[in-house]
Design an enzyme around this catalytic site. Structure first.
Site, PDB file in Angstrom:
ATOM      1  N   HIS A  34     -12.818  -3.466   4.430  1.00 41.64           N
ATOM      2  CA  HIS A  34     -11.466  -3.554   4.980  1.00 41.64           C
ATOM      3  C   HIS A  34     -11.459  -3.634   6.514  1.00 41.64           C
ATOM      4  O   HIS A  34     -12.380  -3.170   7.162  1.00 41.64           O
ATOM      5  CB  HIS A  34     -10.640  -2.351   4.531  1.00 41.64           C
ATOM      6  CG  HIS A  34     -10.338  -2.352   3.071  1.00 41.64           C
ATOM      7  ND1 HIS A  34     -10.994  -1.550   2.177  1.00 41.64           N
ATOM      8  CD2 HIS A  34      -9.456  -3.085   2.351  1.00 41.64           C
ATOM      9  CE1 HIS A  34     -10.528  -1.788   0.956  1.00 41.64           C
ATOM     10  NE2 HIS A  34      -9.591  -2.718   1.035  1.00 41.64           N
ATOM     11  N   SER A  42       0.869  -1.190   0.000  1.00 38.99           N
ATOM     12  CA  SER A  42       0.000   0.000   0.000  1.00 38.99           C
ATOM     13  C   SER A  42       0.905   1.239   0.000  1.00 38.99           C
ATOM     14  O   SER A  42       2.115   1.123   0.247  1.00 38.99           O
ATOM     15  CB  SER A  42      -0.874   0.010   1.251  1.00 38.99           C
ATOM     16  OG  SER A  42      -0.061   0.209   2.399  1.00 38.99           O
ATOM     17  N   ASP A  67      -1.067  -1.493  -4.030  1.00 35.71           N
ATOM     18  CA  ASP A  67      -2.437  -1.630  -3.529  1.00 35.71           C
ATOM     19  C   ASP A  67      -3.026  -0.230  -3.297  1.00 35.71           C
ATOM     20  O   ASP A  67      -2.394   0.614  -2.655  1.00 35.71           O
ATOM     21  CB  ASP A  67      -2.351  -2.412  -2.198  1.00 35.71           C
ATOM     22  CG  ASP A  67      -3.691  -2.876  -1.691  1.00 35.71           C
ATOM     23  OD1 ASP A  67      -4.626  -3.026  -2.499  1.00 35.71           O
ATOM     24  OD2 ASP A  67      -3.795  -3.120  -0.464  1.00 35.71           O
ATOM     25  N   GLY A  75     -10.822  -6.486   0.916  1.00 34.17           N
ATOM     26  CA  GLY A  75     -11.482  -6.643   2.215  1.00 34.17           C
ATOM     27  C   GLY A  75     -11.944  -8.062   2.462  1.00 34.17           C
ATOM     28  O   GLY A  75     -13.024  -8.303   2.995  1.00 34.17           O
ATOM     29  N   ALA A  76     -11.100  -9.042   2.079  1.00 34.87           N
ATOM     30  CA  ALA A  76     -11.553 -10.439   2.072  1.00 34.87           C
ATOM     31  C   ALA A  76     -10.943 -11.288   3.191  1.00 34.87           C
ATOM     32  O   ALA A  76     -10.934 -12.508   3.090  1.00 34.87           O
ATOM     33  CB  ALA A  76     -11.261 -11.047   0.705  1.00 34.87           C
ATOM     34  N   SER A  77     -10.459 -10.651   4.247  1.00 36.00           N
ATOM     35  CA  SER A  77      -9.974 -11.455   5.384  1.00 36.00           C
ATOM     36  C   SER A  77     -11.156 -12.102   6.093  1.00 36.00           C
ATOM     37  O   SER A  77     -12.254 -11.538   6.138  1.00 36.00           O
ATOM     38  CB  SER A  77      -9.216 -10.567   6.380  1.00 36.00           C
ATOM     39  OG  SER A  77      -7.889 -10.365   5.935  1.00 36.00           O
ATOM     40  N   ASN A  91      -7.762 -10.295  -1.803  1.00 32.65           N
ATOM     41  CA  ASN A  91      -6.824  -9.506  -0.991  1.00 32.65           C
ATOM     42  C   ASN A  91      -6.916  -9.848   0.485  1.00 32.65           C
ATOM     43  O   ASN A  91      -8.004  -9.837   1.062  1.00 32.65           O
ATOM     44  CB  ASN A  91      -7.158  -8.020  -1.134  1.00 32.65           C
ATOM     45  CG  ASN A  91      -6.719  -7.450  -2.452  1.00 32.65           C
ATOM     46  OD1 ASN A  91      -6.338  -8.176  -3.355  1.00 32.65           O
ATOM     47  ND2 ASN A  91      -6.767  -6.129  -2.571  1.00 32.65           N
ATOM     48  N   ASP A 151      -5.008  -8.860   4.132  1.00 34.50           N
ATOM     49  CA  ASP A 151      -4.051  -8.115   4.938  1.00 34.50           C
ATOM     50  C   ASP A 151      -4.366  -8.322   6.425  1.00 34.50           C
ATOM     51  O   ASP A 151      -3.530  -8.785   7.208  1.00 34.50           O
ATOM     52  CB  ASP A 151      -4.114  -6.622   4.572  1.00 34.50           C
ATOM     53  CG  ASP A 151      -3.009  -5.828   5.228  1.00 34.50           C
ATOM     54  OD1 ASP A 151      -2.187  -6.414   5.959  1.00 34.50           O
ATOM     55  OD2 ASP A 151      -2.939  -4.593   5.022  1.00 34.50           O
ATOM     56  N   SER A 152      -5.603  -8.035   6.807  1.00 36.58           N
ATOM     57  CA  SER A 152      -5.958  -8.082   8.239  1.00 36.58           C
ATOM     58  C   SER A 152      -5.674  -9.434   8.876  1.00 36.58           C
ATOM     59  O   SER A 152      -5.184  -9.493  10.015  1.00 36.58           O
ATOM     60  CB  SER A 152      -7.440  -7.730   8.425  1.00 36.58           C
ATOM     61  OG  SER A 152      -7.667  -6.412   8.000  1.00 36.58           O
TER      62      SER A 152
HETATM   63  P1  13P Z   1      -8.589  -7.067   4.654  1.00 34.01           P
HETATM   64  O1  13P Z   1      -8.574  -5.877   5.571  1.00 34.01           O
HETATM   65  O2  13P Z   1      -9.919  -7.746   4.707  1.00 34.01           O
HETATM   66  O3  13P Z   1      -7.483  -7.999   4.891  1.00 34.01           O
HETATM   67  O4  13P Z   1      -8.452  -6.508   3.150  1.00 34.01           O
HETATM   68  C1  13P Z   1      -7.195  -6.170   2.639  1.00 34.01           C
HETATM   69  C2  13P Z   1      -7.288  -5.435   1.355  1.00 34.01           C
HETATM   70  O5  13P Z   1      -8.288  -5.370   0.690  1.00 34.01           O
HETATM   71  C3  13P Z   1      -6.043  -4.820   0.857  1.00 34.01           C
HETATM   72  O6  13P Z   1      -6.265  -4.065  -0.275  1.00 34.01           O
HETATM   73  O1  G3H Z   2      -6.618  -1.952   1.966  1.00 39.41           O
HETATM   74  C1  G3H Z   2      -5.782  -1.572   2.763  1.00 39.41           C
HETATM   75  C2  G3H Z   2      -4.669  -2.472   3.153  1.00 39.41           C
HETATM   76  O2  G3H Z   2      -5.056  -3.325   4.193  1.00 39.41           O
HETATM   77  C3  G3H Z   2      -3.440  -1.681   3.453  1.00 39.41           C
HETATM   78  O3  G3H Z   2      -3.518  -1.057   4.683  1.00 39.41           O
HETATM   79  O4  G3H Z   2      -2.850   1.330   4.274  1.00 39.41           O
HETATM   80  O5  G3H Z   2      -2.697   0.310   6.550  1.00 39.41           O
HETATM   81  O6  G3H Z   2      -1.089  -0.356   4.756  1.00 39.41           O
HETATM   82  P1  G3H Z   2      -2.466   0.134   5.089  1.00 39.41           P
HETATM   83 ZN    ZN Z   3      -8.158  -3.135  -0.381  1.00 44.91          ZN
END
Ligand code: 13P
Ligand code: G3H
Ligand code: ZN
Length: 332
Positions: free
Chosen positions: A191, A58, A95, A235-237, A277, A279-280
């Site tokens: 997200h 990101s 991202d 936002g797929a965690s 995607n 991340d979380s």
């Molecule tokens: P999560 O917050 O659901 O992991 O989504 C991450 C994301 O979409 C990064 O672009």
């Molecule tokens: O969609 C967002 C990602 O989870 C990246 O998050 O901007 O905190 O690095 P960040």
């Molecule tokens: Zn995202």
């Protein structure tokens, strides 16, 4: 900064990956990273499960880690894969790029794929900036992800109170006018670790929050209008409940954390959704293990002793996602 092409680094763009994922009815995992342990876990987890992957950065991560160092980390990952005699390929992806300049700068510094997120702009403006990025990117054989529809929650530095589902009637026009290579859509994901308010959810027999299902009807309508076109889910965690439990047990306070159930992601991965995607969940896995070590071994102060277990847990999580959820394992 000196310009470099992703091809010199040994990376690939997303074109071939998405074609194979579409035909094979699976999705490519896109894991975000900011630091060495996350990168090690992503690379090791994907080598072990023989999965192609997308390494996501990101703009916040780019500021945090330093853009030059990032390039060398990506080069290190290519070398690690080679040393392991693995055939795994990956793309380095920006991202939520929020400006044409940022996308160009990433392309110039070795990214093989970029997202231009114009979803917060009026439709015509979204088309205009996305088109500008595509022109520059395609001149460098870099692939571009656009976005239509707004996800609730934080999208990097842009936050939205409410989601606006993607309007299927716009997708053909957007894709043909911009010439993007993939499209992020909004069908109910969001997200972060609190994707839904408790009042949006029901509770199962154990009292655990069950979120509303994703809008597969909208996804199907989109697929009908742009058949075979790669779709992306942000936002797929899953906001893995076991990690929430560990975090809260060892002094954390994450209330009402709820994500996208794995069966829904599995179903999405067999459709035109080619990129998912995450991340979380990675953040939660690491935080859970770090909190556990801190609570159980209060005299420990060697970062390797808490970052190591955090990294090991992240490897396990990545293997699980690739094998059981996205279906990308053994596709390298
Ligand atoms: P999560 O917050 O659901 O992991 O989504 C991450 C994301 O979409 C990064 O672009
Ligand atoms: O969609 C967002 C990602 O989870 C990246 O998050 O901007 O905190 O690095 P960040
Ligand atoms: Zn995202």
């Amino acid at each position: 900064m000196e310009k470099v092409s992703y091809k010199e680094i040994g990376l690939v763009n997303t074109r071939e990956m998405f074609k194979k994922a579409m035909n094979g009815r699976y999705a490519i995992p896109a894991y975000n990273f900011n630091n060495m342990e996350q990168l090690q876990a992503i690379v090791m987890g994907c080598i072990e499960s023989r999965s192609p992957f997308i390494l996501q950065v990101s703009s916040g991560a780019r500021k945090y880690a330093n853009q030059t160092l990032l390039r060398f980390l990506a080069m290190g990952a290519v070398a690690m894969i080679k040393d392991a005699d693995s055939t795994v390929k990956f793309a380095l992806h920006l991202d939520h790029g929020d400006s044409v300049e940022l996308c160009k700068s990433c392309i110039d510094s070795g990214f093989s794929s970029v997202m231009i997120d114009g979803s917060h702009h009026p439709y015509e403006e979204n088309i205009r900036i996305t088109r500008q990025v595509v022109e520059y990117a395609h001149d460098h054989d870099v692939t571009v992800e656009g976005e239509l529809g707004v996800l609730a929650g934080i999208e990097d530095e842009v936050s939205a109170e409410k989601s606006t589902y993607t309007r299927p009637e716009q997708v053909e026009d957007f894709v043909s006018k911009t010439d993007v290579d993939s499209l992020a859509i909004s069908i109910g994901t969001s997200h972060g670790a609190t994707k839904f308010k408790p009042e949006q959810c029901t509770r199962d027999a154990r009292g655990i929050l069950v979120p509303p299902p994703l809008r597969f009807d909208i996804l199907e309508e989109i697929e009908k209008r742009i058949p075979g076109f790669p779709i992306v889910l942000h936002g797929a965690s899953s906001v893995i409940p076991e990690y929430i439990e560990i975090i809260n047990k060892y002094g954390g306070r994450l209330s009402d954390a709820v994500g996208i159930p794995e069966d829904q992601l599995r179903k999405a991965a067999t459709s035109a959704v080619c990129k998912i995607n995450i991340d979380s969940d990675g953040r939660l896995a690491m935080t859970a293990m770090i909190r556990k070590v801190f609570a159980e071994k209060p005299s420990e102060f060697d970062p390797r002793k808490y970052l190591g277990p955090a990294r090991d847990e992240l490897i396990k999580m990545i293997i699980h996602k690739n094998r059981e959820v996205l279906g990308s394992a053994d596709q390298a």
